[in-house]
Design a protein around this motif. Structure first.
Motif, PDB file in Angstrom:
ATOM      1  N   ILE A  66      72.465-103.498 -35.785  1.00 48.04           N
ATOM      2  CA  ILE A  66      71.293-102.644 -35.992  1.00 48.04           C
ATOM      3  C   ILE A  66      70.094-103.479 -36.403  1.00 48.04           C
ATOM      4  O   ILE A  66      68.968-103.269 -35.923  1.00 48.04           O
ATOM      5  CB  ILE A  66      71.594-101.574 -37.067  1.00 48.04           C
ATOM      6  N   VAL A  67      70.307-104.455 -37.274  1.00 51.35           N
ATOM      7  CA  VAL A  67      69.212-105.326 -37.723  1.00 51.35           C
ATOM      8  C   VAL A  67      68.624-106.104 -36.547  1.00 51.35           C
ATOM      9  O   VAL A  67      67.398-106.200 -36.391  1.00 51.35           O
ATOM     10  CB  VAL A  67      69.709-106.298 -38.816  1.00 51.35           C
ATOM     11  N   MET A  68      69.476-106.651 -35.698  1.00 48.88           N
ATOM     12  CA  MET A  68      69.004-107.420 -34.541  1.00 48.88           C
ATOM     13  C   MET A  68      68.248-106.525 -33.571  1.00 48.88           C
ATOM     14  O   MET A  68      67.234-106.922 -32.990  1.00 48.88           O
ATOM     15  CB  MET A  68      70.190-108.092 -33.837  1.00 48.88           C
ATOM     16  N   LEU A  69      68.736-105.296 -33.373  1.00 50.31           N
ATOM     17  CA  LEU A  69      68.064-104.356 -32.476  1.00 50.31           C
ATOM     18  C   LEU A  69      66.680-104.008 -33.008  1.00 50.31           C
ATOM     19  O   LEU A  69      65.707-103.962 -32.248  1.00 50.31           O
ATOM     20  CB  LEU A  69      68.909-103.089 -32.328  1.00 50.31           C
ATOM     21  N   VAL A  70      66.586-103.771 -34.315  1.00 47.92           N
ATOM     22  CA  VAL A  70      65.293-103.461 -34.928  1.00 47.92           C
ATOM     23  C   VAL A  70      64.314-104.606 -34.717  1.00 47.92           C
ATOM     24  O   VAL A  70      63.145-104.403 -34.377  1.00 47.92           O
ATOM     25  CB  VAL A  70      65.458-103.165 -36.431  1.00 47.92           C
ATOM     26  N   MET A  71      64.794-105.831 -34.881  1.00 42.72           N
ATOM     27  CA  MET A  71      63.904-106.983 -34.731  1.00 42.72           C
ATOM     28  C   MET A  71      63.459-107.174 -33.284  1.00 42.72           C
ATOM     29  O   MET A  71      62.327-107.580 -33.024  1.00 42.72           O
ATOM     30  CB  MET A  71      64.576-108.242 -35.271  1.00 42.72           C
ATOM     31  N   PRO A 121      75.132-111.245 -46.931  1.00 38.27           N
ATOM     32  CA  PRO A 121      75.418-111.741 -45.581  1.00 38.27           C
ATOM     33  C   PRO A 121      74.150-112.248 -44.884  1.00 38.27           C
ATOM     34  O   PRO A 121      73.046-111.934 -45.318  1.00 38.27           O
ATOM     35  CB  PRO A 121      75.988-110.515 -44.865  1.00 38.27           C
ATOM     36  N   TRP A 122      74.335-112.982 -43.806  1.00 36.24           N
ATOM     37  CA  TRP A 122      73.220-113.657 -43.154  1.00 36.24           C
ATOM     38  C   TRP A 122      72.163-112.700 -42.621  1.00 36.24           C
ATOM     39  O   TRP A 122      71.003-113.070 -42.476  1.00 36.24           O
ATOM     40  CB  TRP A 122      73.742-114.524 -42.000  1.00 36.24           C
ATOM     41  N   PHE A 123      72.554-111.442 -42.369  1.00 30.90           N
ATOM     42  CA  PHE A 123      71.630-110.469 -41.783  1.00 30.90           C
ATOM     43  C   PHE A 123      71.095-109.483 -42.818  1.00 30.90           C
ATOM     44  O   PHE A 123      70.552-108.447 -42.449  1.00 30.90           O
ATOM     45  CB  PHE A 123      72.334-109.680 -40.661  1.00 30.90           C
ATOM     46  N   GLN A 124      71.226-109.769 -44.105  1.00 32.68           N
ATOM     47  CA  GLN A 124      70.869-108.837 -45.165  1.00 32.68           C
ATOM     48  C   GLN A 124      69.553-108.116 -44.838  1.00 32.68           C
ATOM     49  O   GLN A 124      68.473-108.709 -44.872  1.00 32.68           O
ATOM     50  CB  GLN A 124      70.743-109.584 -46.490  1.00 32.68           C
ATOM     51  N   PRO A 125      69.616-106.816 -44.522  1.00 34.38           N
ATOM     52  CA  PRO A 125      68.449-106.102 -43.993  1.00 34.38           C
ATOM     53  C   PRO A 125      67.242-106.078 -44.925  1.00 34.38           C
ATOM     54  O   PRO A 125      66.109-106.170 -44.472  1.00 34.38           O
ATOM     55  CB  PRO A 125      68.985-104.674 -43.773  1.00 34.38           C
ATOM     56  N   SER A 126      67.476-105.979 -46.236  1.00 33.09           N
ATOM     57  CA  SER A 126      66.357-105.865 -47.174  1.00 33.09           C
ATOM     58  C   SER A 126      65.498-107.115 -47.226  1.00 33.09           C
ATOM     59  O   SER A 126      64.354-107.073 -47.692  1.00 33.09           O
ATOM     60  CB  SER A 126      66.890-105.541 -48.578  1.00 33.09           C
ATOM     61  N   TYR A 127      66.043-108.242 -46.768  1.00 31.96           N
ATOM     62  CA  TYR A 127      65.270-109.476 -46.654  1.00 31.96           C
ATOM     63  C   TYR A 127      64.848-109.726 -45.206  1.00 31.96           C
ATOM     64  O   TYR A 127      63.700-110.060 -44.912  1.00 31.96           O
ATOM     65  CB  TYR A 127      66.084-110.682 -47.140  1.00 31.96           C
ATOM     66  N   MET A 128      65.813-109.588 -44.301  1.00 26.82           N
ATOM     67  CA  MET A 128      65.593-109.981 -42.916  1.00 26.82           C
ATOM     68  C   MET A 128      64.469-109.191 -42.248  1.00 26.82           C
ATOM     69  O   MET A 128      63.569-109.777 -41.620  1.00 26.82           O
ATOM     70  CB  MET A 128      66.892-109.798 -42.123  1.00 26.82           C
ATOM     71  N   ILE A 129      64.476-107.891 -42.387  1.00 24.49           N
ATOM     72  CA  ILE A 129      63.497-107.063 -41.685  1.00 24.49           C
ATOM     73  C   ILE A 129      62.078-107.240 -42.235  1.00 24.49           C
ATOM     74  O   ILE A 129      61.132-107.423 -41.457  1.00 24.49           O
ATOM     75  CB  ILE A 129      63.930-105.588 -41.690  1.00 24.49           C
ATOM     76  N   PRO A 130      61.863-107.205 -43.560  1.00 21.79           N
ATOM     77  CA  PRO A 130      60.492-107.446 -44.046  1.00 21.79           C
ATOM     78  C   PRO A 130      59.952-108.827 -43.688  1.00 21.79           C
ATOM     79  O   PRO A 130      58.774-108.961 -43.317  1.00 21.79           O
ATOM     80  CB  PRO A 130      60.632-107.284 -45.565  1.00 21.79           C
ATOM     81  N   LEU A 131      60.795-109.860 -43.787  1.00 23.23           N
ATOM     82  CA  LEU A 131      60.343-111.207 -43.425  1.00 23.23           C
ATOM     83  C   LEU A 131      60.044-111.302 -41.933  1.00 23.23           C
ATOM     84  O   LEU A 131      59.055-111.917 -41.524  1.00 23.23           O
ATOM     85  CB  LEU A 131      61.407-112.234 -43.823  1.00 23.23           C
TER      86      LEU A 131
END
Length: 241
Positions: A66-71, A121-131
């Motif tokens: 889901i994180v990768m799709l959002v990005m 984890p490497w995809f931690q959404p709370s960091y990955m998506i805002p950055l």
């Protein structure tokens, strides 16, 4: 210091729109295009409220796919918006723009999240998506400025190599200004947010240094990659002029 940011009641949130309303008064009195500004403010309000609820769901799910799709959606939107200001047919440059933002921004995002912050984890959404949002947005703005300047230079008969240099320099003016002003004129968003949430200003400054390097590097790499990938399209257009 408090460790959490207090929620803002809706009635208090409405107070933030008082300056906005005053600007609309100016726009209307000066017979300017207030409708376009109204659409922009309305979209901002709806989009941010929706994305707030959406991100809450994504953060709770904690799924890499889901994180990768959002990005990927973010990169696609950034690519389309980056070409919004040019008279050049954006469809002819969309693939180059998408690839430039994806590679230039993606490499920087991976370096910061896995090498500097070391997410677990490497995809931690709370960091990955805002950055990712900060990276892709700044790459988008730089490419947008570069496209406009490059096209204008070529229309005036400048060779592509010289036009590319002028475009890159123009695109980087906001980035350079941001670096010069940080800490003196402004406290950037992430640093301000961390301080408001109770984080030590020193730690907040460390994170902001990472963010400034991240933004500068990703914007530069994405813009340089775009100017390289789009050479054939712009040269063809310049020849036809």
């Amino acid at each position: 210091m408090s460790q959490t940011v207090a929620p803002i009641p809706m009635i208090n949130l409405a107070i933030a729109f008082i300056p906005v309303l005053l600007v609309f008064v100016v726009l209307i009195r000066w017979t300017m295009d207030w409708q376009k500004a109204l659409i922009a403010v309305s979209r901002m309000l709806v989009q941010l409220l929706l994305v707030g609820y959406l991100l809450s769901t994504i953060f709770a799910a904690e799924q890499a796919g889901i994180v990768m799709l959002v990005m990927l959606v973010m990169v696609g939107a950034a690519s389309w918006i980056a070409l919004n200001t040019t008279t050049f047919n954006r469809k002819n440059l969309l693939a180059q723009t998408f690839l430039a933002i994806l590679v230039g921004g993606g490499v920087t995002l991976a370096l910061v999240t896995q090498g500097v912050i070391q997410l677990d984890p490497w995809f931690q959404p709370s960091y990955m998506i805002p950055l990712a949002g900060m990276i892709f947005a700044n790459a988008m703005n730089c490419i947008s400025l570069a496209v406009e300047r490059l096209h204008n230079e070529l229309q005036h008969g400048v060779t592509f190599d010289k036009a590319r240099i002028a475009a890159f320099q123009a695109a980087f003016i906001p980035q350079i200004n941001a670096l010069l002003a940080v800490g003196l004129v402004s406290l950037p968003g992430m640093m301000t947010g961390q301080i408001l949430s109770g984080v030590s200003p020193v730690i907040a400054a460390q994170y902001q240094i990472v963010v400034m390097c991240m933004i500068f590097g990703s914007a530069g790499l994405s813009t340089a990659l775009f100017l390289t990938l789009s050479k054939a399209q712009f040269t063809k257009t310049a020849t036809a002029l």
